[in-house]
Design a protein around this motif. Structure first.
Motif, PDB file in Angstrom:
ATOM      1  N   ILE A   1      20.670  42.055  53.947  1.00 22.09           N
ATOM      2  CA  ILE A   1      20.425  42.049  52.506  1.00 22.09           C
ATOM      3  C   ILE A   1      21.616  41.424  51.782  1.00 22.09           C
TER       4      ILE A   1
ATOM      5  N   THR B   1      12.849  44.256  56.767  1.00 18.30           N
ATOM      6  CA  THR B   1      13.826  45.036  56.008  1.00 18.30           C
ATOM      7  C   THR B   1      13.392  46.490  55.918  1.00 18.30           C
TER       8      THR B   1
ATOM      9  N   PHE C   1      17.938  44.230  46.017  1.00 22.25           N
ATOM     10  CA  PHE C   1      17.986  42.786  46.246  1.00 22.25           C
ATOM     11  C   PHE C   1      18.135  42.062  44.920  1.00 22.25           C
TER      12      PHE C   1
END
Length: 180
Positions: free
Chosen positions: A143, A64, A169
């Motif tokens: 995400i 990420t 998140f």
């Protein structure tokens, strides 16, 4: 290979991967940039103050942060006038959310263009020949699949002033080994 085939990794593992990437780039391009990591709200044990949750127990989709850091270096700092700058990575827990952000003092970008990077996949080559911009779009989509539609990336940027990309998140904890 660093995540041993897992689709999710701990935040600390993801931060370590970003650190290793930046250290490799520093050895390739000495004195071209500096970086720092800021883990907000941590006490000496590494737990977030008030929540009792450590970053080591939080999980996110693998890879990420690295594409965001890579973009900052390649498209923000290396394209700046002095080809140098600073990258700051922050990690914090806010209520039921986990936040990771990358800030750089690179060339920045037009705010309207920045938003299209999250909403439109761009498989075509950029005008400067630097490749496609699937990266941020794909990270944002991963995400959202992981945490839900209200989560994902946000970009704050101004031409000549740098960029901050924040990944939000839903807080998810690592399942204990005994439960798998």
């Amino acid at each position: 290979s660093l995540n041993k085939g897992k689709d999710v990794v701990t935040v600390t593992d993801e931060l370590e991967l970003a650190k290793v990437y930046l250290e490799i780039q520093m050895s390739r391009f000495p004195k071209s940039f500096e970086f720092e990591f800021v883990l907000d709200g941590k006490d000496e044990s590494g737990e977030s103050q008030g929540t009792g949750i450590s970053l080591e127990s939080c999980v996110i989709p693998k890879l990420t942060l690295q594409p965001i850091v890579e973009n900052a270096l390649l498209h923000g700092i290396r394209k700046s006038k002095g080809k140098s700058g600073k990258i700051t990575i922050r990690a914090s827990i806010e209520g039921e959310d986990l936040l990771l952000s990358e800030s750089d003092d690179g060339i920045g970008m037009d705010p309207e263009f920045a938003q299209t990077l999250l909403t439109e996949p761009r498989p075509a080559m950029r005008t400067d020949g630097s490749g496609s911009s699937y990266g941020l779009y794909n990270v944002n989509e991963r995400i959202r699949l992981f945490s839900g539609e209200t989560y994902g990336l946000s970009i704050q940027s101004q031409l000549g002033e740098g960029t901050t990309i924040t990944a939000r998140f839903q807080l998810q904890r690592l399942l204990s080994e005994s439960s798998s």
